[in-house]
Motif scaffolding. Structure first.
Motif, PDB file in Angstrom:
ATOM      1  N   ASP A   1      -3.923  -3.562  -9.338  1.00 41.11           N
ATOM      2  CA  ASP A   1      -3.690  -2.322  -8.598  1.00 41.11           C
ATOM      3  C   ASP A   1      -4.958  -1.488  -8.556  1.00 41.11           C
TER       4      ASP A   1
ATOM      5  N   TYR B   1     -10.088   7.900  -9.550  1.00 42.73           N
ATOM      6  CA  TYR B   1      -9.726   6.536  -9.154  1.00 42.73           C
ATOM      7  C   TYR B   1      -9.275   5.762 -10.388  1.00 42.73           C
TER       8      TYR B   1
ATOM      9  N   SER C   1      -3.202   3.967  -2.678  1.00 43.68           N
ATOM     10  CA  SER C   1      -3.128   2.929  -3.710  1.00 43.68           C
ATOM     11  C   SER C   1      -2.756   1.591  -3.085  1.00 43.68           C
TER      12      SER C   1
ATOM     13  N   ARG D   1      -3.863  10.604  -1.835  1.00 46.06           N
ATOM     14  CA  ARG D   1      -4.128   9.466  -2.722  1.00 46.06           C
ATOM     15  C   ARG D   1      -3.687   8.179  -2.031  1.00 46.06           C
TER      16      ARG D   1
ATOM     17  N   SER E   1       0.849  -1.196   0.000  1.00 45.04           N
ATOM     18  CA  SER E   1       0.000   0.000   0.000  1.00 45.04           C
ATOM     19  C   SER E   1       0.881   1.241   0.000  1.00 45.04           C
TER      20      SER E   1
ATOM     21  N   ALA F   1      -6.381   2.412  -7.001  1.00 40.66           N
ATOM     22  CA  ALA F   1      -5.937   3.715  -6.491  1.00 40.66           C
ATOM     23  C   ALA F   1      -7.106   4.676  -6.503  1.00 40.66           C
TER      24      ALA F   1
END
Length: 322
Positions: free
Chosen positions: A192, A297, A176, A174, A152, A194
């Motif tokens: 992934d 996102y 992710s 942000r 993370s 985010a």
């Protein structure tokens, strides 16, 4: 003692022929000196170049001067701490004068074997024919290995920009998550996620703002999207790197409006090759004295084989007037 190593002091020309264009660089002088110890590094670099670009449409000749200094220091034994400071001056002189002064300071700390942090500050001052823009940006990143191949990253940032036409303040964050696992047939599965939110507060006297040197990496010949929306197409200029030659629309690239976004389509066979970094300049429309919240996102899934890479990405951005 600082040891100097002369890289080049003689005039040399490098020419490459393209349809309707010739690009030649005369490297006048370049010196570099550096010193290493077990825990410290010092680097100083001076460069001056003279560039001739016989393109169509014509591009003015220009001269480049650059000076870069860097200091790095490493602390700790088992879990290291690293401090790095870089100062760079760049000048490009042709029909107009472009000057930039930038300073970057970064401190990263491996708190534990699975947790690390990065604290960073950037200062940039850009002067284009007397129009000065000053920007201060600070950011904090926290990287954590949650479990096995699951990582993370939390990033918090804030930027304050001062321009001739007013001030801009931006802040946000942000988060992710990235997961990578080896699966069958010597392949790797990558997932992934985010998401982020930022607020931009405008205190401006005009409706058009310039963007100078938005960097785009060319990983394949496909569409590259510019960051801002409501861009004035007639103001777009693209160079091969910050100090490189201007590309020719219709030969090296084309501008492709898609909704409220602008995509740049790169043509194979032109000046651009895979791995190049492009510097894009343009103007875009803003609302003076407004506060805008942006939610974005991204979802990505990839399956990589030694001989094939398959990837799907969905990226969404939504602006809202606060």
């Amino acid at each position: 003692m600082l040891t100097w190593r002369e890289l080049s002091s003689e005039v040399e020309s490098i020419g490459a022929a393209f349809p309707s264009r010739r690009f030649e660089t005369r490297q006048l002088i370049e010196y570099s000196g550096q010193r290493f110890t077990n825990r410290s590094q010092v680097l100083l670099r001076l460069r001056e170049e003279e560039v001739t670009d016989d393109s169509f449409p014509p591009v003015p000749d220009y001269r480049i001067r650059e000076a870069t200094g860097m200091f790095g220091r490493r602390f700790g034994v088992y879990l290291e701490k690293n401090l790095r400071t870089t100062l760079r001056y760049f000048e490009r002189n042709s029909d107009s004068l472009f000057e930039s002064l930038s300073a970057n300071t970064a401190f990263d700390w491996a708190v534990t074997e699975t947790l690390s942090t990065l604290l960073q500050h950037d200062f940039n001052r850009i002067d284009t024919d007397g129009l000065v823009t000053t920007e201060n940006r600070g950011s904090f990143s926290l990287n954590h290995q949650l479990w096995g191949s699951l990582h993370s990253n939390l990033n918090l940032f804030g930027t304050e920009s001062s321009r001739d036409d007013g001030d801009l303040t931006t802040y946000g964050g942000r988060l992710s998550l990235a997961y990578k696992k080896r699966v069958a047939w010597d392949s790797r599965l990558l997932i992934d996620l985010a998401g982020g939110y930022q607020v931009q507060s405008n205190d401006l006297t005009q409706r058009f703002l310039p963007v100078r040197n938005e960097l785009l990496a060319v990983s394949r010949f496909s569409q590259l999207f510019l960051q801002e929306t409501r861009i004035l197409e007639e103001t777009i200029e693209i160079a091969l790197g910050v100090d490189g030659p201007l590309l020719v629309e219709g030969f090296d690239y084309e501008v492709d409006p898609i909704g409220d976004r602008i995509a740049i389509n790169i043509f194979p066979g032109g000046l651009v090759t895979i791995g190049d970094v492009l510097a894009v300049r343009y103007d875009f429309v803003v609302d003076p004295s407004a506060e805008i919240g942006t939610t974005n996102y991204r979802v990505g899934v990839g399956w990589n084989f030694p001989w094939l890479q398959i990837r799907y990405e969905h990226d969404r951005r939504q602006d809202k007037l606060l």
